[in-house]
Design a protein around this motif. Structure first.
Motif, PDB file in Angstrom:
ATOM      1  N   PRO A 189     -74.886  41.845 -22.426  1.00  0.00           N
ATOM      2  CA  PRO A 189     -75.400  42.617 -23.573  1.00  0.00           C
ATOM      3  C   PRO A 189     -74.336  42.988 -24.611  1.00  0.00           C
ATOM      4  O   PRO A 189     -74.668  43.159 -25.783  1.00  0.00           O
ATOM      5  CB  PRO A 189     -75.997  43.871 -22.916  1.00  0.00           C
ATOM      6  CG  PRO A 189     -76.410  43.399 -21.562  1.00  0.00           C
ATOM      7  CD  PRO A 189     -75.324  42.441 -21.156  1.00  0.00           C
ATOM      8  N   ASP A 190     -73.088  43.077 -24.219  1.00  0.00           N
ATOM      9  CA  ASP A 190     -72.051  43.443 -25.182  1.00  0.00           C
ATOM     10  C   ASP A 190     -71.526  42.267 -25.985  1.00  0.00           C
ATOM     11  O   ASP A 190     -70.506  42.387 -26.673  1.00  0.00           O
ATOM     12  CB  ASP A 190     -70.901  44.172 -24.482  1.00  0.00           C
ATOM     13  CG  ASP A 190     -71.164  45.657 -24.353  1.00  0.00           C
ATOM     14  OD1 ASP A 190     -72.054  46.172 -25.060  1.00  0.00           O
ATOM     15  OD2 ASP A 190     -70.478  46.316 -23.555  1.00  0.00           O
ATOM     16  N   ILE A 191     -72.228  41.134 -25.959  1.00  0.00           N
ATOM     17  CA  ILE A 191     -71.857  40.006 -26.809  1.00  0.00           C
ATOM     18  C   ILE A 191     -71.934  40.422 -28.278  1.00  0.00           C
ATOM     19  O   ILE A 191     -71.314  39.802 -29.142  1.00  0.00           O
ATOM     20  CB  ILE A 191     -72.743  38.756 -26.524  1.00  0.00           C
ATOM     21  CG1 ILE A 191     -72.163  37.506 -27.201  1.00  0.00           C
ATOM     22  CG2 ILE A 191     -74.182  38.996 -26.934  1.00  0.00           C
ATOM     23  CD1 ILE A 191     -70.846  37.034 -26.675  1.00  0.00           C
TER      24      ILE A 191
ATOM     25  N   SER B 133     -65.498  43.669 -27.022  1.00  0.00           N
ATOM     26  CA  SER B 133     -65.908  43.763 -25.621  1.00  0.00           C
ATOM     27  C   SER B 133     -65.291  42.631 -24.804  1.00  0.00           C
ATOM     28  O   SER B 133     -64.748  41.665 -25.347  1.00  0.00           O
ATOM     29  CB  SER B 133     -67.438  43.689 -25.520  1.00  0.00           C
ATOM     30  OG  SER B 133     -67.892  42.384 -25.867  1.00  0.00           O
ATOM     31  N   THR B 134     -65.393  42.747 -23.494  1.00  0.00           N
ATOM     32  CA  THR B 134     -64.862  41.717 -22.588  1.00  0.00           C
ATOM     33  C   THR B 134     -65.457  40.355 -22.914  1.00  0.00           C
ATOM     34  O   THR B 134     -64.737  39.365 -23.055  1.00  0.00           O
ATOM     35  CB  THR B 134     -65.171  42.102 -21.123  1.00  0.00           C
ATOM     36  OG1 THR B 134     -64.594  43.394 -20.867  1.00  0.00           O
ATOM     37  CG2 THR B 134     -64.590  41.086 -20.154  1.00  0.00           C
ATOM     38  N   ILE B 135     -66.767  40.274 -23.066  1.00  0.00           N
ATOM     39  CA  ILE B 135     -67.412  38.986 -23.363  1.00  0.00           C
ATOM     40  C   ILE B 135     -67.242  38.606 -24.833  1.00  0.00           C
ATOM     41  O   ILE B 135     -67.120  37.434 -25.174  1.00  0.00           O
ATOM     42  CB  ILE B 135     -68.900  38.985 -22.936  1.00  0.00           C
ATOM     43  CG1 ILE B 135     -69.452  37.563 -22.956  1.00  0.00           C
ATOM     44  CG2 ILE B 135     -69.712  39.946 -23.770  1.00  0.00           C
ATOM     45  CD1 ILE B 135     -70.779  37.409 -22.261  1.00  0.00           C
ATOM     46  N   GLY B 136     -67.214  39.599 -25.709  1.00  0.00           N
ATOM     47  CA  GLY B 136     -67.032  39.327 -27.129  1.00  0.00           C
ATOM     48  C   GLY B 136     -65.692  38.684 -27.442  1.00  0.00           C
ATOM     49  O   GLY B 136     -65.584  37.849 -28.342  1.00  0.00           O
ATOM     50  N   ARG B 137     -64.657  39.054 -26.691  1.00  0.00           N
ATOM     51  CA  ARG B 137     -63.334  38.449 -26.883  1.00  0.00           C
ATOM     52  C   ARG B 137     -63.302  37.017 -26.359  1.00  0.00           C
ATOM     53  O   ARG B 137     -62.522  36.201 -26.835  1.00  0.00           O
ATOM     54  CB  ARG B 137     -62.256  39.300 -26.200  1.00  0.00           C
ATOM     55  CG  ARG B 137     -61.998  40.615 -26.913  1.00  0.00           C
ATOM     56  CD  ARG B 137     -60.780  41.348 -26.368  1.00  0.00           C
ATOM     57  NE  ARG B 137     -60.761  41.519 -24.940  1.00  0.00           N
ATOM     58  CZ  ARG B 137     -61.277  42.548 -24.271  1.00  0.00           C
ATOM     59  NH1 ARG B 137     -61.865  43.525 -24.934  1.00  0.00           N
ATOM     60  NH2 ARG B 137     -61.205  42.612 -22.958  1.00  0.00           N
ATOM     61  N   LYS B 138     -64.134  36.697 -25.373  1.00  0.00           N
ATOM     62  CA  LYS B 138     -64.190  35.331 -24.826  1.00  0.00           C
ATOM     63  C   LYS B 138     -64.967  34.388 -25.742  1.00  0.00           C
ATOM     64  O   LYS B 138     -64.698  33.193 -25.779  1.00  0.00           O
ATOM     65  CB  LYS B 138     -64.844  35.323 -23.437  1.00  0.00           C
ATOM     66  CG  LYS B 138     -64.113  36.138 -22.410  1.00  0.00           C
ATOM     67  CD  LYS B 138     -62.890  35.420 -21.921  1.00  0.00           C
ATOM     68  CE  LYS B 138     -62.260  36.232 -20.806  1.00  0.00           C
ATOM     69  NZ  LYS B 138     -60.828  36.064 -20.764  1.00  0.00           N
ATOM     70  N   PHE B 139     -65.957  34.924 -26.442  1.00  0.00           N
ATOM     71  CA  PHE B 139     -66.814  34.124 -27.318  1.00  0.00           C
ATOM     72  C   PHE B 139     -66.876  34.778 -28.700  1.00  0.00           C
ATOM     73  O   PHE B 139     -67.922  35.297 -29.110  1.00  0.00           O
ATOM     74  CB  PHE B 139     -68.221  33.998 -26.723  1.00  0.00           C
ATOM     75  CG  PHE B 139     -68.252  33.383 -25.357  1.00  0.00           C
ATOM     76  CD1 PHE B 139     -68.175  32.010 -25.207  1.00  0.00           C
ATOM     77  CD2 PHE B 139     -68.332  34.180 -24.219  1.00  0.00           C
ATOM     78  CE1 PHE B 139     -68.197  31.434 -23.948  1.00  0.00           C
ATOM     79  CE2 PHE B 139     -68.350  33.613 -22.953  1.00  0.00           C
ATOM     80  CZ  PHE B 139     -68.273  32.231 -22.816  1.00  0.00           C
ATOM     81  N   PRO B 140     -65.752  34.777 -29.430  1.00  0.00           N
ATOM     82  CA  PRO B 140     -65.688  35.529 -30.691  1.00  0.00           C
ATOM     83  C   PRO B 140     -66.681  35.056 -31.754  1.00  0.00           C
ATOM     84  O   PRO B 140     -67.245  35.888 -32.476  1.00  0.00           O
ATOM     85  CB  PRO B 140     -64.239  35.355 -31.149  1.00  0.00           C
ATOM     86  CG  PRO B 140     -63.707  34.188 -30.401  1.00  0.00           C
ATOM     87  CD  PRO B 140     -64.488  34.107 -29.121  1.00  0.00           C
ATOM     88  N   PHE B 141     -66.918  33.755 -31.851  1.00  0.00           N
ATOM     89  CA  PHE B 141     -67.837  33.268 -32.877  1.00  0.00           C
ATOM     90  C   PHE B 141     -69.264  33.739 -32.589  1.00  0.00           C
ATOM     91  O   PHE B 141     -69.956  34.243 -33.478  1.00  0.00           O
ATOM     92  CB  PHE B 141     -67.788  31.733 -32.977  1.00  0.00           C
ATOM     93  CG  PHE B 141     -68.744  31.182 -33.990  1.00  0.00           C
ATOM     94  CD1 PHE B 141     -68.472  31.293 -35.344  1.00  0.00           C
ATOM     95  CD2 PHE B 141     -69.930  30.580 -33.590  1.00  0.00           C
ATOM     96  CE1 PHE B 141     -69.364  30.802 -36.296  1.00  0.00           C
ATOM     97  CE2 PHE B 141     -70.826  30.087 -34.525  1.00  0.00           C
ATOM     98  CZ  PHE B 141     -70.543  30.197 -35.884  1.00  0.00           C
TER      99      PHE B 141
END
Length: 159
Positions: free
Chosen positions: A39-41, A46-54
């Motif tokens: 959910p924090d995409i 966020s942890t996941i947002g930094r992995k998938f920045p685009f």
């Protein structure tokens, strides 16, 4: 809540769910951790947002933070998508349990979530805290203890 609290929340929720289901607890936990982060995409830091920045940036532009990806509509769509694409039911259940644990933890923050998106109603629990505060540390510690407790029950006859 911070990423580490969501991770341990996903672990605790998955292990608790393993107690009442016949799903593989190892798969449930792995999928639950992923679900607890998804959910924090919508947040680039966020942890996941930094992995998938685009992807994170696009979701944030479209919906903002703690709205669509923190809603029952998102949970429903993820359930339909996962049931269509994933064969292993333990994976599907784990991801959904992880997402639900994320929702509950974010409802315990002062900002709450837009659980009923597209309605602009903010949902929060009666007792709230701020992200990263001392109370969150206590929540993290409690969830860690619950993970050990539920883990013992889930894996007692596993090995």
């Amino acid at each position: 809540m911070t990423g580490k609290t969501h991770i341990v929340g996903g672990i605790a929720a998955s292990l608790a769910f393993a107690q009442i289901s016949n799903y593989d607890p190892v798969i449930l936990v792995g999928a639950g951790v992923i679900g607890a982060l998804i959910p924090d995409i919508c947040h680039g830091g966020s942890t996941i947002g930094r992995k998938f920045p685009f992807v994170s940036k696009m979701v944030h532009i479209l919906f903002g933070h703690r709205s669509f990806t923190h809603s029952l509509l998102f949970l429903l769509l993820m359930g339909v998508l996962l049931n269509s694409l994933v064969i292993n039911e333990s994976v599907v259940a784990g991801v959904l349990v992880g997402i639900i644990s994320h929702f509950i933890l974010d409802m315990a923050t002062k900002n709450g979530i837009k659980l009923l998106y597209p309605l602009k109603v903010t949902v929060r629990l009666p007792l709230t805290t701020r992200t990263g505060g001392a109370i969150e540390y206590l929540v993290f510690a409690t969830l860690s203890l619950l993970s050990v407790y539920f883990g013992y029950g889930a894996f007692a006859g596993y090995f």
